[in-house]
Design a protein around this motif. Structure first.
Motif, PDB file in Angstrom:
ATOM      1  N   UNK A 196       0.819  -1.201   0.000  1.00  0.00           N
ATOM      2  CA  UNK A 196       0.000   0.000   0.000  1.00  0.00           C
ATOM      3  C   UNK A 196       0.854   1.252   0.000  1.00  0.00           C
ATOM      4  N   UNK A 197       0.170   2.373  -0.072  1.00  0.00           N
ATOM      5  CA  UNK A 197       0.855   3.665  -0.067  1.00  0.00           C
ATOM      6  C   UNK A 197       0.227   4.532   1.020  1.00  0.00           C
ATOM      7  N   UNK A 198       0.980   5.539   1.454  1.00  0.00           N
ATOM      8  CA  UNK A 198       0.462   6.357   2.542  1.00  0.00           C
ATOM      9  C   UNK A 198       0.825   7.818   2.349  1.00  0.00           C
ATOM     10  N   UNK A 199       0.255   8.635   3.196  1.00  0.00           N
ATOM     11  CA  UNK A 199       0.582  10.060   3.269  1.00  0.00           C
ATOM     12  C   UNK A 199       0.513  10.516   4.713  1.00  0.00           C
ATOM     13  N   UNK A 200       1.217  11.560   5.016  1.00  0.00           N
ATOM     14  CA  UNK A 200       1.179  12.120   6.370  1.00  0.00           C
ATOM     15  C   UNK A 200       1.375  13.620   6.297  1.00  0.00           C
ATOM     16  N   UNK A 259      -2.455  14.999  -1.141  1.00  0.00           N
ATOM     17  CA  UNK A 259      -3.381  14.109  -1.853  1.00  0.00           C
ATOM     18  C   UNK A 259      -2.860  13.841  -3.268  1.00  0.00           C
ATOM     19  N   UNK A 260      -2.317  14.847  -3.907  1.00  0.00           N
ATOM     20  CA  UNK A 260      -1.758  14.626  -5.253  1.00  0.00           C
ATOM     21  C   UNK A 260      -0.622  13.603  -5.209  1.00  0.00           C
ATOM     22  N   UNK A 261       0.261  13.720  -4.212  1.00  0.00           N
ATOM     23  CA  UNK A 261       1.369  12.759  -4.128  1.00  0.00           C
ATOM     24  C   UNK A 261       0.834  11.361  -3.823  1.00  0.00           C
ATOM     25  N   UNK A 262      -0.209  11.291  -3.010  1.00  0.00           N
ATOM     26  CA  UNK A 262      -0.843  10.008  -2.664  1.00  0.00           C
ATOM     27  C   UNK A 262      -1.360   9.308  -3.926  1.00  0.00           C
ATOM     28  N   UNK A 263      -2.068  10.056  -4.752  1.00  0.00           N
ATOM     29  CA  UNK A 263      -2.605   9.456  -5.978  1.00  0.00           C
ATOM     30  C   UNK A 263      -1.476   9.060  -6.927  1.00  0.00           C
ATOM     31  N   UNK A 264      -0.420   9.845  -6.921  1.00  0.00           N
ATOM     32  CA  UNK A 264       0.724   9.507  -7.776  1.00  0.00           C
ATOM     33  C   UNK A 264       1.401   8.222  -7.286  1.00  0.00           C
ATOM     34  N   UNK A 265       1.589   8.097  -5.958  1.00  0.00           N
ATOM     35  CA  UNK A 265       2.180   6.872  -5.399  1.00  0.00           C
ATOM     36  C   UNK A 265       1.304   5.672  -5.750  1.00  0.00           C
ATOM     37  N   UNK A 266      -0.023   5.841  -5.605  1.00  0.00           N
ATOM     38  CA  UNK A 266      -0.947   4.738  -5.889  1.00  0.00           C
ATOM     39  C   UNK A 266      -0.830   4.309  -7.350  1.00  0.00           C
ATOM     40  N   UNK A 267      -0.778   5.284  -8.245  1.00  0.00           N
ATOM     41  CA  UNK A 267      -0.687   4.963  -9.680  1.00  0.00           C
ATOM     42  C   UNK A 267       0.617   4.211  -9.964  1.00  0.00           C
TER      43      UNK A 267
END
Ligand code: PLP
Length: 297
Positions: free
Chosen positions: A31-35, A50-58
Motif C-alpha cells: 500500500x501507499x500512505x501520506x502524512x 493528496x496529489x502525491x498520494x494518488x501519484x504513489x498509488x498509480x
C-alpha cells in the motif's frame, strides 16, 4: 475523541478499531500512505499531499475508488472529530483484502485507512544531532509505500545514538533522511538532492525551494556528497512534522552554524507560511511551539 482510526467507513479509537488479517498491509505492506499535520483543525498542504498520494498509488498500479475531492472532504470531516486541533494526519490505501498470494488479487477493492492523533510540534529553531547510515533501500524511494523497514532500522539507530534523524547515503552521495529530506547551505546556495527514484519528493522540500526562490537564495538540485555535507555552512532536514530543522552534530562531529542568518530566513518563511495556512497567524514567526499551543493543544 482523543485519537481516531478510520477503516473503509468504520470509525473508532486507534486502540479499538479492528482490521481484517487478510488486508494486504499485513502480508506485504502492499500500500501507499501520506502524512501531514493539522493546526486549528486545518490540514496543512492537503492538496499537495493528496496529489502525491494518488501519484504513489498509480505507480503501484492501484486505483483509488475515492476521488481527490472526496478524500479531502473525508479528512477535513474526520479532523473535527478529534479533540486536539493540532494533529498528526495520516492515511493509507492498501491493495485490498484477499488470502495471501503475491500476485494482485482479483475482485477486491482497495482499503482506505486514516489515523489521527494529537501532534506536539517541535521548536524548529532547536539544533539537532544526526547520524549517517548507508542507504540500503530499494530503488523506488520516490513512491511513498508502507515498506519502511530500512527507515525504521536507521531511525532506531539514530535514537540509540541520541540523535533525531539518520541521513542516508549511497556510497558518497547523500540521498535523504529516514523520514525527511536533507539539504545544505554552502556559499549562499541552497543545495538539495534531485528528484529521482532515490528520494521521496518531499512536500516540505518543495515549499523550502519556493521560499528560497522568493528570498533570492539560489537553489542547486544536483547531488551532494558526504564530505560536502560535513563541510557545509548549514545542514537541514525537512519534513511535514519537523518543517526545517538544522544540525549541530553529525556522527558526533560539530557541523554547520556558519550561515545562521540565511538559515533563519528560510525557517521564518516556512513557519510564517504554516501560520498563514492554518490561520494561526496572529503572531510573529518567533516560536512555533508556543504559538500553536496558544491555539489549544
Ligand atoms: N523522505 C522520507 C523518506 C520521508 O518519510 C519523508 C516524510 O515522511 C520525507 C522525505 C519528507 O516528506 P514531506 O516533506 O512531504 O513530509
Amino acid at each position: 475523541m482523543e485519537t481516531l482510526g478510520y477503516y473503509n467507513g468504520a470509525i473508532g479509537l486507534l486502540d479499538e478499531l479492528r482490521i481484517p488479517m487478510n488486508d494486504r498491509a499485513c502480508w506485504f505492506g502492499d500500500g501507499v500512505y501520506e502524512a501531514t499535520v493539522s493546526a486549528n483543525y486545518i490540514i496543512f498542504a492537503l492538496e499537495e499531499h493528496i496529489n502525491r498520494f494518488f501519484n504513489s498509488a498509480a505507480l503501484l498500479r492501484m486505483s483509488p475508488t475515492i476521488t481527490k475531492t472526496q478524500l479531502a472532504e473525508l479528512l477535513n470531516t474526520l479532523v473535527h472529530k478529534v479533540d486536539s486541533p493540532t494533529q498528526f494526519v495520516y492515511w493509507q490505501m492498501t491493495r485490498g483484502t484477499a488470502p495471501r498470494t503475491h500476485t494482485f488479487p482479483e475482485h477486491t477493492a482497495p482499503n482506505l485507512w486514516v489515523m489521527l492523533k494529537p501532534q506536539v510540534f517541535k521548536d524548529i529553531y532547536q539544533k539537532i544531532k544526526l547520524i549517517t547510515v548507508e542507504d540500503t533501500r530499494f530503488l523506488h524511494c520516490n513512491i511513498k509505500t508502507l515498506n519502511l523497514l530500512p527507515n525504521v532500522l536507521a531511525s532506531e539507530k539514530a535514537k540509540q545514538a541520541g540523535c533525531v534523524e539518520a541521513v542516508f547515503h549511497r556510497g558518497n552521495r547523500i540521498t535523504e533522511g529516514s523520514h525527511s529530506n536533507v539539504h545544505i547551505l554552502k556559499d549562499g546556495i541552497f543545495r538539495t538532492a534531485p528528484l529521482d527514484n532515490l528520494i521521496l519528493p518531499g512536500i516540505s522540500r518543495a515549499h523550502i525551494i519556493a521560499h528560497c526562490v522568493k528570498l533570492g537564495i539560489p537553489v542547486d538540485e544536483t547531488p551532494f556528497t558526504l564530505e560536502e555535507m560535513f563541510e557545509a555552512d548549514e545542514i537541514m532536514i525537512s519534513s511535514v512534522s519537523t518543517f526545517c530543522m538544522s544540525a549541530s552534530y553529525i556522527d558526533g562531529y560539530q557541523v554547520g552554524g556558519k550561515d545562521p542568518e540565511r538559515l533563519r530566513q528560510i525557517q521564518d518563511a516556512f513557519l510564517e507560511e504554516f501560520y498563514q495556512f492554518t490561520q494561526t497567524a496572529n503572531h510573529s514567526a518567533s516560536g512555533r511551539k508556543q504559538s500553536v499551543h496558544k491555539h489549544g493543544t
